[in-house]
Scaffold this motif. Structure first.
Motif, short mmCIF file in Angstrom:
data_model
loop_
_atom_site.label_atom_id
_atom_site.label_comp_id
_atom_site.label_asym_id
_atom_site.label_seq_id
_atom_site.Cartn_x
_atom_site.Cartn_y
_atom_site.Cartn_z
N PRO A 19 24.68 36.59 77.46
CA PRO A 19 25.70 36.53 78.53
C PRO A 19 25.07 36.39 79.90
O PRO A 19 24.12 37.09 80.23
CB PRO A 19 26.43 37.87 78.39
N LEU A 44 8.42 43.60 75.19
CA LEU A 44 9.83 43.27 75.02
C LEU A 44 10.15 43.07 73.54
O LEU A 44 11.16 43.58 73.03
CB LEU A 44 10.16 41.99 75.81
N LEU A 47 10.20 46.53 71.82
CA LEU A 47 11.37 47.33 72.19
C LEU A 47 12.62 46.79 71.51
O LEU A 47 13.45 47.55 71.00
CB LEU A 47 11.57 47.32 73.70
N VAL A 51 14.90 48.96 69.03
CA VAL A 51 16.33 49.19 69.31
C VAL A 51 17.18 48.61 68.17
O VAL A 51 18.15 49.23 67.73
CB VAL A 51 16.71 48.60 70.68
N TRP A 93 29.37 53.75 79.85
CA TRP A 93 28.16 53.87 80.66
C TRP A 93 28.51 53.89 82.15
O TRP A 93 27.91 54.63 82.93
CB TRP A 93 27.20 52.73 80.37
N ASP B 7 14.93 54.26 74.30
CA ASP B 7 14.49 52.89 74.05
C ASP B 7 15.44 51.89 74.69
O ASP B 7 15.01 50.89 75.25
CB ASP B 7 14.41 52.64 72.54
N ILE B 8 16.74 52.15 74.59
CA ILE B 8 17.71 51.23 75.19
C ILE B 8 17.53 51.21 76.70
O ILE B 8 17.54 50.14 77.32
CB ILE B 8 19.15 51.61 74.79
N GLN B 9 17.33 52.38 77.31
CA GLN B 9 17.12 52.40 78.75
C GLN B 9 15.84 51.67 79.14
O GLN B 9 15.80 50.94 80.13
CB GLN B 9 17.10 53.85 79.26
N ALA B 10 14.78 51.83 78.34
CA ALA B 10 13.52 51.13 78.62
C ALA B 10 13.71 49.62 78.46
O ALA B 10 13.18 48.83 79.26
CB ALA B 10 12.43 51.62 77.67
N LEU B 11 14.50 49.23 77.46
CA LEU B 11 14.76 47.81 77.23
C LEU B 11 15.53 47.21 78.41
O LEU B 11 15.21 46.11 78.89
CB LEU B 11 15.55 47.63 75.92
N ILE B 12 16.54 47.95 78.89
CA ILE B 12 17.31 47.46 80.04
C ILE B 12 16.39 47.34 81.26
O ILE B 12 16.43 46.34 81.99
CB ILE B 12 18.49 48.41 80.33
N LEU B 14 13.20 46.82 81.35
CA LEU B 14 12.27 45.70 81.17
C LEU B 14 12.99 44.37 81.38
O LEU B 14 12.48 43.47 82.06
CB LEU B 14 11.68 45.77 79.75
N MET B 15 14.20 44.26 80.83
CA MET B 15 14.99 43.03 80.99
C MET B 15 15.34 42.80 82.46
O MET B 15 15.37 41.66 82.92
CB MET B 15 16.30 43.16 80.20
N ARG B 27 22.01 45.11 81.52
CA ARG B 27 22.86 45.99 80.70
C ARG B 27 23.81 45.18 79.83
O ARG B 27 23.99 45.46 78.65
CB ARG B 27 23.67 46.91 81.62
N ILE B 29 23.45 42.14 78.75
CA ILE B 29 22.70 41.44 77.70
C ILE B 29 22.33 42.42 76.59
O ILE B 29 22.52 42.13 75.40
CB ILE B 29 21.43 40.79 78.31
#
Lengths: 199, 199
Positions: A19, A44, A47, A51, A93, B7-12, B14-15, B27, B29
């Protein structure tokens, strides 16, 4: 037409479907990742894999979590008797970032839609009604989008709770903080004027 | 503050550091990826890993490739005696999409910059001069950005080739296809007028 090999082209195509991204932005991202392939790209990939393996929906509320039940549903301090109904995890969130709500959530995962053939069962509304009984809920806050589908869904849930002892509330409508009247749509201004309050 | 686990927070996070993305788009994505975790997310993780392992710079021209030498450098049909000098791999890809150039490339990886302490060696300009000899190049096309740094670099390379038998050319400047004069900057209009041609 060598543009980095088939894998890079496949990666750009996959990224471009995310998106908010398109072919151009996906290319920019992939080029930067390739430049930093030994660090950012490997990190990346790892992770994403972690996830993908560990994330799941909370069996109670539908939040994304890495356990069976999310930290909100297992936190006894959040058994306040309030349940906030949201359309998506993104809305949950957003509310958590605001830190204003200390109760629990119920994620519908969509809105009722006759066109797309989405009925109450698809949204887990029976589960919500069961939770309201089981968790001795006193207030249901319908934090749904102010769109036609969102409001239809809110009305449906409010109707289903008609006659039950819980209080059903919705988010206030009005001028957003920092909002300038000149840039607001007529509907918002009308709603804000109707709901005006004494200062 | 449970928002999907660490992990999700780290992924966000990094993205959100990727070009063109921020916390909000990252977020969105990640939420979509988590929804499609069994397919899109696993696929993305695997492709990123493969590209991180296999991609490298072509040892001759600097293009991104999954071999030692890229397909352009190893294609004998592209030994046309023309070499096109670009700043970044993204520019090489842009030229390849246009399919107008059938020679070979040389990627500088940046521009000369006294401020950032980038000299000719950092950009592989000596390597370029060596290639011009080795590959019996007859024309060097300086396809560099029309910015101050890009044009400084172009002038430096043109100076270094002064007195050698190769022809040094640059991209034409003028009105872009589909461009409206009213929206163009003065510099472009002036350049287009000076380089006007008989119809």
């Amino acid at each position: 037409m060598e543009q980095g090999g088939d894998d890079i082209q496949a990666l750009i195509a996959l990224m471009a479907r995310l998106p908010g991204l398109g072919p151009r932005s996906a290319r920019r991202i992939v080029l930067q990742l390739v430049r930093r392939r030994s660090q950012q790209m490997v990190q990346l990939s790892q992770l994403l894999d972690r996830v993908a393996q560990n994330s799941r929906e909370c069996v109670v509320c539908g939040n994304i979590t890495d356990r069976d039940e999310c930290a909100i549903c297992t936190d006894p301090a959040r058994a306040t008797g309030e349940i906030c109904v949201v359309q998506d995890v993104a809305d949950l969130w957003a509310l958590e970032r605001g830190r204003a709500f200390r109760g629990r959530y119920h994620v519908l995962g969509g809105t009722l839609s006759a066109l797309d053939d989405v009925g109450p069962e698809d949204l887990g509304i029976p589960t919500l009604l069961a939770r309201i009984d089981d968790e001795s809920i006193t207030e249901v806050i319908l934090a749904l989008n102010a769109t036609v589908d969102g409001q239809t869904t809110a009305h449906y849930i409010a109707d289903a709770l008609e006659g039950s002892p819980v209080t059903v509330t919705g988010l206030a409508q009005g001028v957003p903080i920092g909002g300038e009247l000149d840039y607001l749509d007529d509907g918002t201004i009308t709603a804000a004027l109707r709901a005006r309050r004494r200062l």
